[in-house]
Design a protein around this motif. Structure first.
Motif, mmCIF file in Angstrom:
data_model
loop_
_atom_site.group_PDB
_atom_site.id
_atom_site.type_symbol
_atom_site.label_atom_id
_atom_site.label_comp_id
_atom_site.label_asym_id
_atom_site.label_seq_id
_atom_site.Cartn_x
_atom_site.Cartn_y
_atom_site.Cartn_z
ATOM 1 N N ILE A 10 -46.132 -48.680 -80.829
ATOM 2 C CA ILE A 10 -47.579 -48.918 -80.791
ATOM 3 C C ILE A 10 -48.149 -48.942 -82.199
ATOM 4 N N ARG A 11 -47.776 -47.970 -83.002
ATOM 5 C CA ARG A 11 -48.299 -47.877 -84.366
ATOM 6 C C ARG A 11 -47.846 -49.057 -85.225
ATOM 7 N N LEU A 33 -49.445 -54.264 -87.804
ATOM 8 C CA LEU A 33 -49.295 -55.708 -87.981
ATOM 9 C C LEU A 33 -50.538 -56.469 -87.563
ATOM 10 N N CYS A 34 -51.070 -56.124 -86.394
ATOM 11 C CA CYS A 34 -52.108 -56.942 -85.759
ATOM 12 C C CYS A 34 -53.532 -56.530 -86.112
ATOM 13 N N GLY A 91 -51.217 -63.581 -86.642
ATOM 14 C CA GLY A 91 -50.831 -63.894 -88.009
ATOM 15 C C GLY A 91 -49.378 -63.646 -88.355
ATOM 16 N N HIS A 92 -48.538 -63.341 -87.353
ATOM 17 C CA HIS A 92 -47.128 -63.056 -87.609
ATOM 18 C C HIS A 92 -46.250 -63.883 -86.674
ATOM 19 N N PRO A 93 -45.056 -64.269 -87.121
ATOM 20 C CA PRO A 93 -44.168 -65.053 -86.257
ATOM 21 C C PRO A 93 -43.778 -64.275 -85.004
ATOM 22 N N ILE A 134 -38.815 -55.635 -87.840
ATOM 23 C CA ILE A 134 -40.195 -55.151 -87.780
ATOM 24 C C ILE A 134 -40.216 -53.680 -87.343
ATOM 25 N N TYR A 135 -39.329 -53.336 -86.419
ATOM 26 C CA TYR A 135 -39.350 -52.003 -85.819
ATOM 27 C C TYR A 135 -38.183 -51.157 -86.322
#
Length: 302
Positions: A53-54, A59-60, A212-214, A300-301
């Motif tokens: 979640i964080r 990112l968003c 804004g991210h792939p 990403i994670y």
């Protein structure tokens, strides 16, 4: 080893199925209390769910301050607790129980007008609010059909599959035979539901910007619309916490759903999905690794 794995899966499936049936019979407040405790522990620890979640919010929603982020995370865990406590009724509930959970219907004419014109409607439903109630509402009111990916837990799978069809709906498997049956039914009119905001299997998507991210985004929806000529509508079942029920929100696609370029289609689709999520950010499934597949293997994670 394979025998042990099958036995373990069978036992876990039986436990999960009995747990769903038990939570359906228990008082709602008790079930929610347990779900809230689970999510409270998750929020206060470095649980996998809380970390995802964080990372998604970083990112968003990079523009949020630390207090704003923490407040949103608190709200997200609250709605996750609601979601966890709602599944049993959404799957096992009687027709009257389901309808009692539905509040206002916003812009139902979006679907009705298209059906009156003998057009097939594809309803794109996000992992927002509680999508299971949206499906139940659709199959109660329309000749509804959709895709269904079997669970590895057979006993739980039987519960979910029965819930998808008990009010007249039809479920098509995600294998090639099921896709062909789905396309055939699309050409016969009706209302199809699909969830377009999860990362598809390898080879079944393209990278498209999302917040804004792939984000690896399915191409199946575009193919179905082009081949069938169906019309795209967005629908969501949003939790109304004041009335303890769900409001159905329907809206037309804000772009040409028969755009020949899948790249352009997916870009415009993700833009509309993002706009919808921004209306109710606390009710989105932020604990899902939406950006798990990245170009060039970027992670990403953690």
């Amino acid at each position: 080893m394979a025998y042990r794995d099958r036995t373990s899966t069978k036992i876990k499936g039986a436990i999960l199925a009995q747990l769903v049936k038990l939570t359906y019979r228990l008082p709602k407040l008790m079930v929610f209390g347990f779900a809230y405790l689970v999510n409270l522990i998750s929020r206060l620890t470095r649980s996998r769910s809380n970390r995802v979640i964080r990372q998604n919010l970083a990112l968003c929603y990079p523009e949020l301050s630390v207090p704003e982020t923490e407040q949103l995370i608190k709200q997200i865990h609250f709605h996750n607790a609601c979601l966890l406590s709602e599944f049993a009724t959404a799957w096992l509930g009687r027709r009257d129980q389901i309808l009692n959970q539905i509040g206002q219907i916003h812009h139902q004419s979006v679907i009705d007008d298209l059906l009156e014109q003998n057009k097939t409607v594809v309803v794109a439903v996000l992992h927002l609010g509680n999508w299971e109630y949206l499906w139940q509402w659709l199959q109660i009111h329309y000749p509804a059909f959709g895709m269904y990916q079997p669970s590895k837990f057979k006993q739980l799978d039987e519960i979910v599959l029965e819930s998808r069809t008990k009010f007249g709906g039809k479920a098509h498997s995600t294998d090639p035979k099921g896709i062909m049956g789905l396309l055939k039914q699309l050409r016969q009119h009706g209302v199809m539901m699909i969830l377009p905001d999860q990362a598809p299997r390898e080879g079944a998507g393209i990278y498209t910007p999302f917040f804004g991210h792939p984000a690896y985004t399915m191409t199946l929806l575009h193919k179905l619309l082009i081949k069938s000529g169906a019309t795209l509508v967005f629908g969501n079942s949003i939790r109304n916490t004041q009335q303890s029920c769900f409001d159905i929100h329907l809206e037309k696609a804000s772009f040409d759903c028969h755009e020949p370029s899948v790249e352009v289609f997916n870009q415009q689709m993700n833009q509309q999905i993002e706009a919808i999520v921004r209306r109710w950010p606390a009710q989105y499934q932020w604990n899902y690794k939406r950006f798990k597949r990245q170009p060039e293997g970027k992670k990403i994670y953690d």
